[in-house]
Design a protein around this motif. Structure first.
Motif, PDB file in Angstrom:
ATOM      1  N   VAL A 442       0.818  -1.219   0.000  1.00 43.27           N
ATOM      2  CA  VAL A 442       0.000   0.000   0.000  1.00 43.27           C
ATOM      3  C   VAL A 442       0.848   1.264   0.000  1.00 43.27           C
ATOM      4  O   VAL A 442       0.307   2.369  -0.086  1.00 43.27           O
ATOM      5  CB  VAL A 442      -0.963   0.023   1.202  1.00 43.27           C
ATOM      6  CG1 VAL A 442      -1.957  -1.118   1.116  1.00 43.27           C
ATOM      7  CG2 VAL A 442      -0.194  -0.064   2.527  1.00 43.27           C
ATOM      8  N   LYS A 443       2.175   1.141   0.077  1.00 47.21           N
ATOM      9  CA  LYS A 443       3.040   2.323   0.038  1.00 47.21           C
ATOM     10  C   LYS A 443       3.254   2.835  -1.384  1.00 47.21           C
ATOM     11  O   LYS A 443       3.729   3.949  -1.567  1.00 47.21           O
ATOM     12  CB  LYS A 443       4.396   2.003   0.688  1.00 47.21           C
ATOM     13  CG  LYS A 443       4.286   1.661   2.177  1.00 47.21           C
ATOM     14  CD  LYS A 443       5.640   1.300   2.754  1.00 47.21           C
ATOM     15  CE  LYS A 443       5.520   0.918   4.231  1.00 47.21           C
ATOM     16  NZ  LYS A 443       6.830   0.506   4.796  1.00 47.21           N
ATOM     17  N   TYR A 444       2.928   2.035  -2.384  1.00 50.37           N
ATOM     18  CA  TYR A 444       3.122   2.458  -3.773  1.00 50.37           C
ATOM     19  C   TYR A 444       2.012   3.429  -4.168  1.00 50.37           C
ATOM     20  O   TYR A 444       0.828   3.179  -3.936  1.00 50.37           O
ATOM     21  CB  TYR A 444       3.145   1.251  -4.709  1.00 50.37           C
ATOM     22  CG  TYR A 444       4.371   0.396  -4.514  1.00 50.37           C
ATOM     23  CD1 TYR A 444       5.564   0.700  -5.165  1.00 50.37           C
ATOM     24  CD2 TYR A 444       4.348  -0.703  -3.651  1.00 50.37           C
ATOM     25  CE1 TYR A 444       6.692  -0.078  -4.982  1.00 50.37           C
ATOM     26  CE2 TYR A 444       5.479  -1.482  -3.460  1.00 50.37           C
ATOM     27  CZ  TYR A 444       6.649  -1.163  -4.128  1.00 50.37           C
ATOM     28  OH  TYR A 444       7.778  -1.919  -3.939  1.00 50.37           O
ATOM     29  N   SER A 445       2.410   4.540  -4.815  1.00 48.35           N
ATOM     30  CA  SER A 445       1.427   5.591  -5.100  1.00 48.35           C
ATOM     31  C   SER A 445       0.373   5.146  -6.106  1.00 48.35           C
ATOM     32  O   SER A 445      -0.779   5.578  -6.035  1.00 48.35           O
ATOM     33  CB  SER A 445       2.139   6.852  -5.597  1.00 48.35           C
ATOM     34  OG  SER A 445       3.005   6.572  -6.677  1.00 48.35           O
ATOM     35  N   ALA A 446       0.731   4.271  -7.060  1.00 49.04           N
ATOM     36  CA  ALA A 446      -0.270   3.778  -8.016  1.00 49.04           C
ATOM     37  C   ALA A 446      -1.348   2.974  -7.293  1.00 49.04           C
ATOM     38  O   ALA A 446      -2.546   3.090  -7.594  1.00 49.04           O
ATOM     39  CB  ALA A 446       0.404   2.920  -9.088  1.00 49.04           C
ATOM     40  N   VAL A 447      -0.927   2.159  -6.337  1.00 45.16           N
ATOM     41  CA  VAL A 447      -1.886   1.372  -5.549  1.00 45.16           C
ATOM     42  C   VAL A 447      -2.784   2.307  -4.735  1.00 45.16           C
ATOM     43  O   VAL A 447      -3.998   2.131  -4.658  1.00 45.16           O
ATOM     44  CB  VAL A 447      -1.146   0.392  -4.628  1.00 45.16           C
ATOM     45  CG1 VAL A 447      -2.126  -0.337  -3.716  1.00 45.16           C
ATOM     46  CG2 VAL A 447      -0.343  -0.606  -5.452  1.00 45.16           C
ATOM     47  N   GLN A 448      -2.173   3.325  -4.121  1.00 39.48           N
ATOM     48  CA  GLN A 448      -2.946   4.280  -3.322  1.00 39.48           C
ATOM     49  C   GLN A 448      -4.036   4.941  -4.165  1.00 39.48           C
ATOM     50  O   GLN A 448      -5.194   5.050  -3.741  1.00 39.48           O
ATOM     51  CB  GLN A 448      -2.018   5.344  -2.738  1.00 39.48           C
ATOM     52  CG  GLN A 448      -1.021   4.821  -1.718  1.00 39.48           C
ATOM     53  CD  GLN A 448       0.038   5.852  -1.374  1.00 39.48           C
ATOM     54  OE1 GLN A 448      -0.066   7.014  -1.755  1.00 39.48           O
ATOM     55  NE2 GLN A 448       1.071   5.414  -0.661  1.00 39.48           N
ATOM     56  N   LEU A 449      -3.664   5.385  -5.379  1.00 37.23           N
ATOM     57  CA  LEU A 449      -4.652   6.058  -6.230  1.00 37.23           C
ATOM     58  C   LEU A 449      -5.753   5.097  -6.650  1.00 37.23           C
ATOM     59  O   LEU A 449      -6.947   5.430  -6.569  1.00 37.23           O
ATOM     60  CB  LEU A 449      -3.961   6.643  -7.470  1.00 37.23           C
ATOM     61  CG  LEU A 449      -4.910   7.317  -8.462  1.00 37.23           C
ATOM     62  CD1 LEU A 449      -5.579   8.528  -7.838  1.00 37.23           C
ATOM     63  CD2 LEU A 449      -4.171   7.730  -9.740  1.00 37.23           C
ATOM     64  N   ALA A 470      -4.321  -8.958  -8.247  1.00 38.81           N
ATOM     65  CA  ALA A 470      -4.986  -8.353  -9.402  1.00 38.81           C
ATOM     66  C   ALA A 470      -4.736  -6.849  -9.440  1.00 38.81           C
ATOM     67  O   ALA A 470      -4.509  -6.272 -10.515  1.00 38.81           O
ATOM     68  CB  ALA A 470      -6.490  -8.633  -9.348  1.00 38.81           C
ATOM     69  N   VAL A 471      -4.759  -6.195  -8.272  1.00 37.40           N
ATOM     70  CA  VAL A 471      -4.477  -4.753  -8.221  1.00 37.40           C
ATOM     71  C   VAL A 471      -3.041  -4.480  -8.675  1.00 37.40           C
ATOM     72  O   VAL A 471      -2.784  -3.542  -9.432  1.00 37.40           O
ATOM     73  CB  VAL A 471      -4.712  -4.218  -6.793  1.00 37.40           C
ATOM     74  CG1 VAL A 471      -4.252  -2.767  -6.686  1.00 37.40           C
ATOM     75  CG2 VAL A 471      -6.192  -4.315  -6.424  1.00 37.40           C
ATOM     76  N   ALA A 472      -2.097  -5.317  -8.239  1.00 40.86           N
ATOM     77  CA  ALA A 472      -0.703  -5.151  -8.670  1.00 40.86           C
ATOM     78  C   ALA A 472      -0.588  -5.286 -10.181  1.00 40.86           C
ATOM     79  O   ALA A 472       0.122  -4.510 -10.833  1.00 40.86           O
ATOM     80  CB  ALA A 472       0.181  -6.191  -7.983  1.00 40.86           C
ATOM     81  N   ASP A 473      -1.284  -6.254 -10.749  1.00 40.07           N
ATOM     82  CA  ASP A 473      -1.254  -6.471 -12.194  1.00 40.07           C
ATOM     83  C   ASP A 473      -1.794  -5.252 -12.939  1.00 40.07           C
ATOM     84  O   ASP A 473      -1.222  -4.802 -13.939  1.00 40.07           O
ATOM     85  CB  ASP A 473      -2.077  -7.716 -12.545  1.00 40.07           C
ATOM     86  CG  ASP A 473      -1.857  -8.160 -13.984  1.00 40.07           C
ATOM     87  OD1 ASP A 473      -0.741  -7.946 -14.500  1.00 40.07           O
ATOM     88  OD2 ASP A 473      -2.786  -8.707 -14.587  1.00 40.07           O
ATOM     89  N   ILE A 474      -2.882  -4.683 -12.443  1.00 41.81           N
ATOM     90  CA  ILE A 474      -3.473  -3.496 -13.072  1.00 41.81           C
ATOM     91  C   ILE A 474      -2.488  -2.325 -13.018  1.00 41.81           C
ATOM     92  O   ILE A 474      -2.243  -1.651 -14.030  1.00 41.81           O
ATOM     93  CB  ILE A 474      -4.801  -3.126 -12.374  1.00 41.81           C
ATOM     94  CG1 ILE A 474      -5.866  -4.178 -12.680  1.00 41.81           C
ATOM     95  CG2 ILE A 474      -5.282  -1.742 -12.809  1.00 41.81           C
ATOM     96  CD1 ILE A 474      -7.127  -4.039 -11.837  1.00 41.81           C
ATOM     97  N   ARG A 477       0.556  -3.036 -15.430  1.00 37.75           N
ATOM     98  CA  ARG A 477       0.278  -3.048 -16.862  1.00 37.75           C
ATOM     99  C   ARG A 477      -0.194  -1.692 -17.370  1.00 37.75           C
ATOM    100  O   ARG A 477      -0.055  -1.382 -18.558  1.00 37.75           O
ATOM    101  CB  ARG A 477      -0.741  -4.136 -17.183  1.00 37.75           C
ATOM    102  CG  ARG A 477      -0.205  -5.529 -16.814  1.00 37.75           C
ATOM    103  CD  ARG A 477      -1.064  -6.623 -17.353  1.00 37.75           C
ATOM    104  NE  ARG A 477      -1.067  -6.625 -18.798  1.00 37.75           N
ATOM    105  CZ  ARG A 477      -1.920  -7.343 -19.534  1.00 37.75           C
ATOM    106  NH1 ARG A 477      -2.807  -8.109 -18.936  1.00 37.75           N
ATOM    107  NH2 ARG A 477      -1.873  -7.303 -20.845  1.00 37.75           N
ATOM    108  N   LEU A 478      -0.728  -0.863 -16.477  1.00 37.05           N
ATOM    109  CA  LEU A 478      -1.115   0.490 -16.863  1.00 37.05           C
ATOM    110  C   LEU A 478       0.019   1.485 -16.625  1.00 37.05           C
ATOM    111  O   LEU A 478      -0.152   2.687 -16.824  1.00 37.05           O
ATOM    112  CB  LEU A 478      -2.373   0.928 -16.108  1.00 37.05           C
ATOM    113  CG  LEU A 478      -3.642   0.133 -16.467  1.00 37.05           C
ATOM    114  CD1 LEU A 478      -4.822   0.627 -15.670  1.00 37.05           C
ATOM    115  CD2 LEU A 478      -3.936   0.210 -17.967  1.00 37.05           C
ATOM    116  N   GLY A 479       1.175   0.956 -16.192  1.00 38.97           N
ATOM    117  CA  GLY A 479       2.369   1.785 -16.109  1.00 38.97           C
ATOM    118  C   GLY A 479       2.276   2.908 -15.094  1.00 38.97           C
ATOM    119  O   GLY A 479       3.043   3.868 -15.165  1.00 38.97           O
ATOM    120  N   GLY A 480       1.352   2.823 -14.134  1.00 38.55           N
ATOM    121  CA  GLY A 480       1.236   3.871 -13.131  1.00 38.55           C
ATOM    122  C   GLY A 480       0.684   5.180 -13.678  1.00 38.55           C
ATOM    123  O   GLY A 480       0.835   6.236 -13.057  1.00 38.55           O
TER     124      GLY A 480
END
Length: 961
Positions: A442-449, A470-474, A477-480
């Protein structure tokens, strides 16, 4: 008896040239009896390894002898004394040519060189490092003329570092830190007026108005003492007056106010975002810091990366913390260049006046203003925006501009800052990994958003162990990309997060549910990329489409070879790549000393669609395949040469392209032979990287297409590679099948080189199944053929496998003889990989002969080399051997940890313990269990299992037994 080897240790050498001159070798400070020795080696160090003419050195060091003596004579005397002072390190003094002298600084820490490099990088971490390195003037005790220019240059660089650090810390709200940096900068130049004003402002932000006024008065006094006397600038006088006014108002009402009555409340200055900014705090600080150092900062980046949102957040922070007026203008709906003036004028409510154009009226107004103007969406009117902004900055000295554009404006003095994608996690491969990583995840900003927007879309959504893969994959693959993540989160109203992840192969169809009130190009992902694509030239579009065949990046040479055919004559690949980087459709970085280009997966998929539409996909992919076949075949030879480390790095960097090229072979029988050539050429790469399953799968798929082949040699080579990988996986029947067939084909075709290698591999596989006598005969036959062919690399391989076969037969002295011959030959060849690998059997033989100290030394030498090579097989062998040694020396906890680490790496490699080694392996494990007890053993093994390769190597090398 075994000859003992000394452990190889790395000498730590440090040159300290800032402040007091000092050279350390490990913890010992070298002594230099004369100053001339010190200055000679300092001069050579400052040259950064480049040779200096002896005439230059003698002239700099002994100018007093130019007319009364022989400077060259004194230089020779000084050099002789220096060699004695350096002792074992004297070999670093290089005299490749008689008339020059150089210093080898490889693996030497030189504080000045590190300082210069950190200043060039100029990011926050590097600036802090540069500030810590500068401990005082360069060679402070040296009074000779040659040092003055070097000293002044570093002092000026240090002052610039302090100013930049002050800007960063002020933007982050650390006013005390900014004050400290500015005071240090003023120690260097006490009357640098810009620093004086910055210090006054920082003091005011800390409510230290009295101190700020004292600083100003002291500055004015210093100016009056100059020759001739000088006066402060109007800006400094005005700042002093404003701060005095603020201080009086604060004294009356207890709040900070401003004397600028024209400042409007922030809410009427900037658009109000509908959602909170997530994961961009460090980026906001970075933008504000850069805007303090430059009057024009342009935020660039691909569509949907969040340039506008970041600019708004930075502007809002500037308005609040620096009590500065902010204005915002959106140029997205401006379609004519003549309307740019009008769009900006409307923001300030400026109208045309009689006898005065709108632009003139606007400039006359802005000349008197201290403000920051945010100009959003400049890319579609780039040249006209550039001309307009250049005039604004020239005629309005108190104005700063924060622009957003997918391409830089290209104005002198512009600071371009590419807005990065949000940070993304690595893929999650198992439920156990998901449970262990959830807190870190949950520290990754893409995951937070994504999670923030998903929870707003679907009230029942929460991040869990079950859905985080699945959230990590999204996110990956969307490159943040924030826009893509927000569009993906919006789909949670009608599908699950797992379904969204599965649908991303068709992301441009999936991600169409945007905000209806947003700009058209921000409503869907396709529209956002379309907006950038439509402004490309024909050549740029062509290259952009063709570049989509790459996976994991590419070099300029690859782009030229694969993509440049038929481009317009005046356009070079380099120019076009630079243009696409500028337009935020590609990114560029450095890898292995070369520029490497890449693109986000989302942008790549868009390019692939257009490449298919224009009908070029087959031709471009075929060129891509042939390019990487030739590269792999060249690398196959280089992996056995002196450049093997850099060659392996190149293959690792191109791994994505190699996989893509092999996958393309599956689409057509016409490419079967090229695919087999590529797969066979990569056998050493797959073996050393532990990618046995991947390599074997590619090889066997292409071997199955035998009808598409014309070269028996290629087929035989692939059979040998497949057999070798199968044996490493413990599939000895598969290895026997492929290698026997390779031997028959080699004999039929008179291919002695392939015959010898197949015999060698078969001999090793046979020996590992306990038929070591047959293994010895097969390897001996192979050795004779390799020697007949004068194939040194093959001879080393045969000697190694012969040694292994005799080891399996417990004839340790004969095994030692063959292994020693092999490592001697490998060292003569300067083959670092083979040398490291052959340390393993020498260490194992020494252990079985009872020479534990020699065994430990061999395995530790191997691990030291493997730190650079990062080849997991040799690491596993030595970790297990050192674990067994630890058990022998009664260090069972350490032994259990090393076995745990090795077990983890074996599992990742699908690399089972060989049948011949299973008994010794199992016996050692059981002995450790008996000493520790089951529970303690499992705990220690689990700690080792959790280590990465570097942690395991460090544990093995640093543990005191």
């Amino acid at each position: 008896m075994i000859a003992k080897t000394q452990e190889q240790t790395t000498t730590k050498i440090e040159f300290r040239l800032f402040s007091q001159f000092e050279i350390r070798v490990d913890e010992y400070v070298l002594s230099f009896p004369t100053r001339k020795e010190r200055w000679l080696i300092a001069l050579l160090a400052l040259a950064k390894g480049q040779p200096i003419a002896r005439t230059v050195l003698s002239g700099l060091l002994f100018p007093e002898y130019d007319y009364d003596g022989d400077p060259a004579y004194y230089l020779r005397r000084c050099l002789s004394a220096l060699r004695k002072s350096l002792g074992a390190e004297a070999e670093r003094l290089l005299t490749a040519q008689r008339n020059t002298l150089a210093l080898n600084i490889e693996e030497v820490f030189v504080d000045v060189i590190e300082f210069d490099a950190a200043v060039r990088r100029s990011d926050l971490k590097s600036l802090k490092n540069a500030a810590s390195l500068y401990t005082g003037p360069l060679l402070a005790e040296c009074t000779e003329g040659w040092v003055l220019e070097e000293r002044e240059a570093r002092q000026e660089s240090y002052r610039g570092v302090l100013e930049s650090l002050a800007a960063y810390t002020r933007a982050a709200g650390d006013y005390a830190g900014a004050e400290k940096s500015l005071r240090s900068a003023l120690d260097i130049d006490p009357i640098r007026e810009g620093n004086i004003r910055d210090l006054m402002e920082v003091l005011a932000l800390q409510q230290e108005y009295t101190v700020a006024e004292y600083i100003c008065r002291d500055f004015i006094y210093r100016l009056s003492q100059e020759d001739p006397p000088q006066s402060p600038s109007p800006e400094t006088v005005a700042l002093s007056a404003r701060l005095q006014t603020e201080a009086r108002i604060k004294a009356k009402v207890g709040t900070v106010a401003t004397s600028d009555d024209s400042i409007i409340p922030l809410s009427s200055e900037l658009p109000c975002p509908l959602t909170a900014l997530v994961g961009r705090e460090e980026n906001v600080i970075e933008v504000i810091a850069r805007l303090r150092l430059s009057r024009l900062v342009t935020l660039t980046g691909t569509g949907g990366v969040g340039k506008t949102r970041l600019a708004l957040a930075a502007a809002e922070r500037i308005g609040k913390e620096q009590v500065q007026r902010i204005k915002f203008t959106d140029l997205s709906k401006v379609t004519e260049k003549t309307l740019i003036n009008q769009a900006v004028a409307e923001v300030f409510k400026i109208r045309e006046q009689a006898g005065k154009s709108l632009e003139t009226a606007l400039l006359d107004f802005l000349k008197l203003q201290t403000l920051t103007l945010v100009m959003d969406n400049c890319e579609h009117l780039l040249e006209d925006c550039a001309t307009f902004v250049a005039r604004l900055l020239r005629d309005c000295p108190k104005l700063r501009v924060l622009a957003t554009s997918r391409q830089p404006l290209g104005i002198m003095g512009e600071t371009v800052w590419r807005v990065p994608s949000l940070t993304v996690p690595s893929a999650i491969k198992s439920p156990v990994e998901a449970a262990n990583r959830l807190e870190e995840f949950v520290k990754y900003s893409a995951v937070q958003l994504f999670v923030t927007r998903a929870e707003a879309t679907s009230k029942g959504f929460h991040l869990t162990v079950e859905n985080c893969a699945a959230v990590a994959d999204i996110c990956l693959r969307l490159g943040g990309i924030p826009l893509a993540l927000e569009l993906a989160a919006a789909r949670l109203s009608d599908r699950t997060v797992e379904e969204i992840a599965d649908s991303l192969n068709n992301r441009f169809r999936l991600l169409t549910k945007g905000d209806r009130t947003a700009l058209t190009r921000h409503q869907t992902l396709r529209a956002s990329v379309d907006w950038s694509y439509q402004f490309l030239t024909l050549s740029e579009k062509t290259l952009f489409q063709r570049l989509s065949v790459f996976t994991g990046g590419w070099t300029l040479e690859a782009a030229e070879a694969i993509c440049s055919e038929g481009l317009l004559e005046n356009d070079t690949a380099l120019d076009l790549l630079a243009a696409l980087v500028d337009k935020s459709l590609l990114y560029a970085g450095e890898s292995g000393g070369k520029t490497r280009y890449g693109q986000l997966e989302t942008i790549q998929q868009y390019g692939q669609e257009h490449l298919a539409e224009v009908g070029e996909e087959r031709q471009v992919r075929n060129r891509h395949l042939l390019y990487y076949v030739e590269m792999a075949e060249q690398a196959e030879n280089d992996l056995d040469g002196v450049e093997q480390a850099s060659c392996m790095q190149r293959l690792v960097a191109e791994h994505g392209n190699l996989r893509t090229a092999l996958a393309w072979c599956d689409t057509s029988a016409d490419n079967t032979e090229a695919g087999l050539r590529l797969a066979a050429a990569l056998k050493t790469f797959w073996y050393r990287r532990g990618l046995w399953s991947e390599g074997r799968d590619y090889l066997e798929r292409n071997l199955a297409q035998e009808k598409g082949l014309s070269s028996a040699k290629v087929y035989t080579k692939a059979l040998i590679a497949t057999g070798h990988l199968a044996a490493n996986q413990g599939d000895y029947q598969g290895a026997l099948l492929h290698l026997t067939k390779a031997i028959t084909l080699s004999k039929d075709n008179g291919d002695k080189r392939s015959l010898a290698e197949a015999l060698c591999r078969l001999g090793n596989a046979t020996s590992e199944q306990n038929d070591w006598r047959k293994g010895q005969l097969l390897c001996q036959e192979a050795l004779e053929i390799f020697r007949e062919l004068k194939d040194s690399r093959g001879e080393v391989m045969a000697l190694f496998y012969l040694g292994s076969a005799y080891f399996d037969g417990m004839d340790y002295l004969t095994a030692w003889s063959f292994s020693e011959q092999a490592i001697t030959l490998a060292r003569q060849m300067q083959n670092e990989h083979l040398t490291a690998f052959l340390l393993v059997p020498l260490g194992n033989i020494a252990r079985f002969l009872g020479d534990i100290a020699a065994s430990r030394s061999f395995h530790e030498q191997n691990l030291n080399i493997q730190r650079t090579l990062q080849e997991p097989i040799g690491i596993v062998y030595s970790l297990e051997a050192l674990a067994a040694i630890a058990a022998t020396l009664r260090h069972p906890l350490h032994a259990a940890q090393l076995f745990g680490a090795a077990e983890h790496f074996r599992e990742n490699l699908s690399f089972p313990v060989s049948p011949n080694g299973q008994e010794d392996y199992a016996r050692t494990i059981e002995n450790i269990k008996a000493i520790l007890g089951q529970e303690t053993f499992l705990d220690a093994r689990a700690k080792g299992y959790a280590m990465d390769i570097e942690q395991a190597i460090r544990s093995a090398l640093e543990y005191q037994m």
